[in-house]
Design a protein around this motif. Sequence first.
Motif, PDB file in Angstrom:
ATOM      1  N   ALA A 165       0.813  -1.223   0.000  1.00 46.77           N
ATOM      2  CA  ALA A 165       0.000   0.000   0.000  1.00 46.77           C
ATOM      3  C   ALA A 165       0.844   1.268   0.000  1.00 46.77           C
ATOM      4  O   ALA A 165       0.404   2.301  -0.526  1.00 46.77           O
ATOM      5  CB  ALA A 165      -0.930  -0.002   1.209  1.00 46.77           C
ATOM      6  N   LEU A 166       2.055   1.232   0.566  1.00 47.93           N
ATOM      7  CA  LEU A 166       2.769   2.463   0.860  1.00 47.93           C
ATOM      8  C   LEU A 166       4.068   2.677   0.100  1.00 47.93           C
ATOM      9  O   LEU A 166       4.491   3.825  -0.069  1.00 47.93           O
ATOM     10  CB  LEU A 166       3.076   2.540   2.363  1.00 47.93           C
ATOM     11  N   THR A 167       4.731   1.610  -0.358  1.00 45.89           N
ATOM     12  CA  THR A 167       6.069   1.790  -0.915  1.00 45.89           C
ATOM     13  C   THR A 167       6.063   2.681  -2.153  1.00 45.89           C
ATOM     14  O   THR A 167       6.772   3.693  -2.220  1.00 45.89           O
ATOM     15  CB  THR A 167       6.709   0.438  -1.244  1.00 45.89           C
ATOM     16  N   GLN A 168       5.277   2.346  -3.137  1.00 46.70           N
ATOM     17  CA  GLN A 168       5.258   3.151  -4.355  1.00 46.70           C
ATOM     18  C   GLN A 168       4.658   4.540  -4.128  1.00 46.70           C
ATOM     19  O   GLN A 168       5.198   5.536  -4.641  1.00 46.70           O
ATOM     20  CB  GLN A 168       4.531   2.399  -5.468  1.00 46.70           C
ATOM     21  N   PRO A 169       3.541   4.683  -3.376  1.00 43.80           N
ATOM     22  CA  PRO A 169       3.075   6.038  -3.078  1.00 43.80           C
ATOM     23  C   PRO A 169       4.103   6.895  -2.332  1.00 43.80           C
ATOM     24  O   PRO A 169       4.194   8.107  -2.557  1.00 43.80           O
ATOM     25  CB  PRO A 169       1.827   5.792  -2.221  1.00 43.80           C
ATOM     26  N   THR A 170       4.875   6.269  -1.445  1.00 43.87           N
ATOM     27  CA  THR A 170       5.910   7.025  -0.733  1.00 43.87           C
ATOM     28  C   THR A 170       6.978   7.526  -1.693  1.00 43.87           C
ATOM     29  O   THR A 170       7.454   8.665  -1.579  1.00 43.87           O
ATOM     30  CB  THR A 170       6.556   6.153   0.361  1.00 43.87           C
ATOM     31  N   MET A 171       7.356   6.697  -2.662  1.00 36.07           N
ATOM     32  CA  MET A 171       8.318   7.151  -3.657  1.00 36.07           C
ATOM     33  C   MET A 171       7.733   8.276  -4.506  1.00 36.07           C
ATOM     34  O   MET A 171       8.443   9.220  -4.883  1.00 36.07           O
ATOM     35  CB  MET A 171       8.749   5.980  -4.542  1.00 36.07           C
ATOM     36  N   ALA A 172       6.420   8.188  -4.796  1.00 37.74           N
ATOM     37  CA  ALA A 172       5.767   9.265  -5.551  1.00 37.74           C
ATOM     38  C   ALA A 172       5.716  10.558  -4.749  1.00 37.74           C
ATOM     39  O   ALA A 172       5.629  11.648  -5.332  1.00 37.74           O
ATOM     40  CB  ALA A 172       4.359   8.837  -5.956  1.00 37.74           C
ATOM     41  N   ASP A 173       5.750  10.467  -3.415  1.00 34.11           N
ATOM     42  CA  ASP A 173       5.827  11.667  -2.579  1.00 34.11           C
ATOM     43  C   ASP A 173       7.108  12.452  -2.847  1.00 34.11           C
ATOM     44  O   ASP A 173       7.143  13.674  -2.633  1.00 34.11           O
ATOM     45  CB  ASP A 173       5.817  11.296  -1.087  1.00 34.11           C
ATOM     46  N   MET A 174       8.154  11.773  -3.291  1.00 26.80           N
ATOM     47  CA  MET A 174       9.479  12.383  -3.374  1.00 26.80           C
ATOM     48  C   MET A 174       9.958  12.629  -4.801  1.00 26.80           C
ATOM     49  O   MET A 174      10.906  13.389  -5.006  1.00 26.80           O
ATOM     50  CB  MET A 174      10.502  11.491  -2.653  1.00 26.80           C
ATOM     51  N   TYR A 175       9.347  11.973  -5.798  1.00 23.23           N
ATOM     52  CA  TYR A 175       9.818  12.076  -7.177  1.00 23.23           C
ATOM     53  C   TYR A 175       8.707  12.588  -8.087  1.00 23.23           C
ATOM     54  O   TYR A 175       7.545  12.191  -7.945  1.00 23.23           O
ATOM     55  CB  TYR A 175      10.293  10.721  -7.694  1.00 23.23           C
ATOM     56  N   GLY A 176       9.073  13.434  -9.055  1.00 22.68           N
ATOM     57  CA  GLY A 176       8.126  13.915 -10.047  1.00 22.68           C
ATOM     58  C   GLY A 176       7.844  12.875 -11.112  1.00 22.68           C
ATOM     59  O   GLY A 176       8.447  11.796 -11.156  1.00 22.68           O
ATOM     60  N   LYS A 177       6.923  13.211 -12.015  1.00 21.35           N
ATOM     61  CA  LYS A 177       6.483  12.257 -13.035  1.00 21.35           C
ATOM     62  C   LYS A 177       7.611  11.825 -13.963  1.00 21.35           C
ATOM     63  O   LYS A 177       7.670  10.673 -14.389  1.00 21.35           O
ATOM     64  CB  LYS A 177       5.357  12.873 -13.868  1.00 21.35           C
ATOM     65  N   SER A 178       8.500  12.756 -14.306  1.00 22.05           N
ATOM     66  CA  SER A 178       9.555  12.419 -15.260  1.00 22.05           C
ATOM     67  C   SER A 178      10.597  11.483 -14.669  1.00 22.05           C
ATOM     68  O   SER A 178      11.441  10.959 -15.396  1.00 22.05           O
ATOM     69  CB  SER A 178      10.234  13.689 -15.775  1.00 22.05           C
ATOM     70  N   HIS A 179      10.553  11.268 -13.348  1.00 26.37           N
ATOM     71  CA  HIS A 179      11.454  10.319 -12.698  1.00 26.37           C
ATOM     72  C   HIS A 179      10.678   9.157 -12.074  1.00 26.37           C
ATOM     73  O   HIS A 179      11.175   8.505 -11.166  1.00 26.37           O
ATOM     74  CB  HIS A 179      12.291  11.016 -11.612  1.00 26.37           C
ATOM     75  N   ARG A 180       9.462   8.951 -12.565  1.00 27.70           N
ATOM     76  CA  ARG A 180       8.623   7.897 -12.009  1.00 27.70           C
ATOM     77  C   ARG A 180       9.272   6.519 -12.185  1.00 27.70           C
ATOM     78  O   ARG A 180       9.223   5.683 -11.289  1.00 27.70           O
ATOM     79  CB  ARG A 180       7.253   7.906 -12.689  1.00 27.70           C
ATOM     80  N   GLY A 181       9.894   6.282 -13.334  1.00 28.38           N
ATOM     81  CA  GLY A 181      10.530   4.984 -13.571  1.00 28.38           C
ATOM     82  C   GLY A 181      11.652   4.726 -12.588  1.00 28.38           C
ATOM     83  O   GLY A 181      11.790   3.629 -12.057  1.00 28.38           O
ATOM     84  N   ARG A 182      12.451   5.757 -12.330  1.00 24.19           N
ATOM     85  CA  ARG A 182      13.551   5.620 -11.372  1.00 24.19           C
ATOM     86  C   ARG A 182      13.011   5.280  -9.989  1.00 24.19           C
ATOM     87  O   ARG A 182      13.538   4.404  -9.295  1.00 24.19           O
ATOM     88  CB  ARG A 182      14.347   6.920 -11.321  1.00 24.19           C
ATOM     89  N   SER A 183      11.945   5.976  -9.594  1.00 26.87           N
ATOM     90  CA  SER A 183      11.407   5.751  -8.253  1.00 26.87           C
ATOM     91  C   SER A 183      10.769   4.377  -8.131  1.00 26.87           C
ATOM     92  O   SER A 183      10.920   3.701  -7.110  1.00 26.87           O
ATOM     93  CB  SER A 183      10.385   6.842  -7.908  1.00 26.87           C
ATOM     94  N   ILE A 184      10.043   3.946  -9.158  1.00 28.05           N
ATOM     95  CA  ILE A 184       9.400   2.628  -9.112  1.00 28.05           C
ATOM     96  C   ILE A 184      10.449   1.527  -9.146  1.00 28.05           C
ATOM     97  O   ILE A 184      10.310   0.495  -8.483  1.00 28.05           O
ATOM     98  CB  ILE A 184       8.394   2.478 -10.267  1.00 28.05           C
ATOM     99  N   ALA A 185      11.509   1.731  -9.924  1.00 20.97           N
ATOM    100  CA  ALA A 185      12.579   0.735  -9.959  1.00 20.97           C
ATOM    101  C   ALA A 185      13.203   0.568  -8.581  1.00 20.97           C
ATOM    102  O   ALA A 185      13.458  -0.556  -8.127  1.00 20.97           O
ATOM    103  CB  ALA A 185      13.646   1.151 -10.970  1.00 20.97           C
ATOM    104  N   LEU A 186      13.438   1.686  -7.907  1.00 26.08           N
ATOM    105  CA  LEU A 186      14.009   1.623  -6.559  1.00 26.08           C
ATOM    106  C   LEU A 186      13.039   0.982  -5.582  1.00 26.08           C
ATOM    107  O   LEU A 186      13.425   0.193  -4.713  1.00 26.08           O
ATOM    108  CB  LEU A 186      14.371   3.036  -6.094  1.00 26.08           C
ATOM    109  N   ALA A 187      11.751   1.288  -5.742  1.00 21.47           N
ATOM    110  CA  ALA A 187      10.741   0.801  -4.803  1.00 21.47           C
ATOM    111  C   ALA A 187      10.427  -0.671  -4.988  1.00 21.47           C
ATOM    112  O   ALA A 187      10.031  -1.354  -4.040  1.00 21.47           O
ATOM    113  CB  ALA A 187       9.457   1.615  -4.952  1.00 21.47           C
ATOM    114  N   THR A 188      10.584  -1.186  -6.216  1.00 16.12           N
ATOM    115  CA  THR A 188      10.117  -2.540  -6.502  1.00 16.12           C
ATOM    116  C   THR A 188      11.223  -3.572  -6.664  1.00 16.12           C
ATOM    117  O   THR A 188      10.934  -4.771  -6.642  1.00 16.12           O
ATOM    118  CB  THR A 188       9.266  -2.550  -7.792  1.00 16.12           C
ATOM    119  N   PHE A 189      12.456  -3.132  -6.825  1.00 14.82           N
ATOM    120  CA  PHE A 189      13.516  -4.109  -7.097  1.00 14.82           C
ATOM    121  C   PHE A 189      13.608  -5.170  -6.013  1.00 14.82           C
ATOM    122  O   PHE A 189      13.519  -6.372  -6.267  1.00 14.82           O
ATOM    123  CB  PHE A 189      14.854  -3.378  -7.248  1.00 14.82           C
ATOM    124  N   LEU A 190      13.785  -4.738  -4.762  1.00 13.11           N
ATOM    125  CA  LEU A 190      13.898  -5.713  -3.673  1.00 13.11           C
ATOM    126  C   LEU A 190      12.585  -6.450  -3.383  1.00 13.11           C
ATOM    127  O   LEU A 190      12.597  -7.671  -3.220  1.00 13.11           O
ATOM    128  CB  LEU A 190      14.423  -5.013  -2.410  1.00 13.11           C
TER     129      LEU A 190
END
Length: 483
Positions: A165-190
């Motif tokens: 529920a929280l990992t990807q939304p938390t990354m979206a709190d910190m990253y803009g749309k143009s860096h969404r891939g970077r944030s999701i990659a960091l949030a989902t890799f592990l």
Amino acid sequence: MASHQDSLEVQAGQTTNQLDTDEVLKRLEKLKDVYGATWDSPNDPEDPYNWPTWRKVWTGIIFSFGQLVTLMSSGMMAAALDEISHDVEMGSSTTLLASSIYFLGLATGPLFIAAWSEMDGRKHIWIFSNFWYILWNSVAPVRNSKALLISGRLLSGVGASAGIALTQPTMADMYGKSHRGRSIALATFLPYLGPALGPIVGGLATGYVIVLLGILTIKESYTPVLLKRKAAKNVDRKKNDEKHSSPDYWVFWSQLAAQFLVNLKRPALLLVKQPAVQLIALVMALNFGTYVLMISTTALMWLNRYHQSATESSLHYLAFSVGATISAQVGGRAMDWSYKKLCKRYASQGQAHPELRVPFMLAGAILSPIGLFWYGWSADANLHWIMPDIGAAIFTSGNFIFSQGMAAYLLDEFGEFSASATAASRIFSYAIGFVFPIFAPQLYNNLGYGWGSTLLAMLTVALGIPAPLVLWLWGPKLRKLGR
């Protein structure tokens, strides 16, 4: 229901930094009206968008490790079902139930966790949920009790769902749309490695360490909560000092409960009213269910068809880890690259819609059935062990790239309510994750690995490819229908 994050204005030739600045400026204007306070400037260091890179990365690592540990539980029983059945004296069907009921907890938990996080922020509910997971996952195996094992698995799943529920939304709190891939990659890799590594490692010790680090080092990142706190600090303290009456705790808790109920209904309303969310929930359910089915049957395939030991069979879960690594490291960069290219191409329209995530989704929708065909027919023909593993890696990579694209779509569209949107989109996924492992052995026993995987691949093609095309062609209309 209206879109909850204003679309990003795009002009031809703008740079990525300009795009992010425009997004922040629009946020500042909107937040002042909604929360009674806003950030002091586009560069305000208190704004999570402006946190140092190290803090963003560290937050992502902590949340990702937390989700990794909890999702290990989804696969940790897969390689030991026979031993558990013997030790607890349960039939094979009851043992499968005890293993898969964890997913019912994952399906229901995000509804409550998202509701609380959109009221009080990310950090407190994340800490509480992880402690809840540790408690019940520790209690479940005590005394070899059937009832305790099943109920403990269910309740630990509820706690584990905080990461979902929280990992990807938390990354979206910190990253803009143009860096969404970077944030999701960091949030989902592990986290993506969790079901694959569970049968190999398991254990709870890491969970205690991660929660402790989270308590000590993680800052609250949810902008609405941060701004409400800032607004409260700006209230004239003299006026507060003049109020000598004691606080009415009954009123306070009544208001808190009412707000929680409103937030609790939001995921259900999104699922009922938003056709785009319904479509995404359906295809993500098939996507996740297929992955869980693969995870839950792989060990048996290596045991029964390749006649390997339990230890040897568990090592083949590393193939899924390879696919997860590819999807995270390559897929995240590819998502940002494609988004920036499409923003420039469609700049004349003046807006960047969530539909610009669709081409990235399609890549995953194509790779996933290819991997299923490769895996199933390699195993059916008893080819060298590397061949099914290659198929598993291709399937996992495509499966996760597809999920990343869908997640980015939801984050772009629902903004501050992305936790509710994520919860709504995952209800079907984890309900199917509960059901699929129960009948998975029968699927391959009756059809064999070749035709069984072919059936799954055809289902993936039938839904996985049309769904992104529907979003591309009619996404804006679907989103307007739910307003």
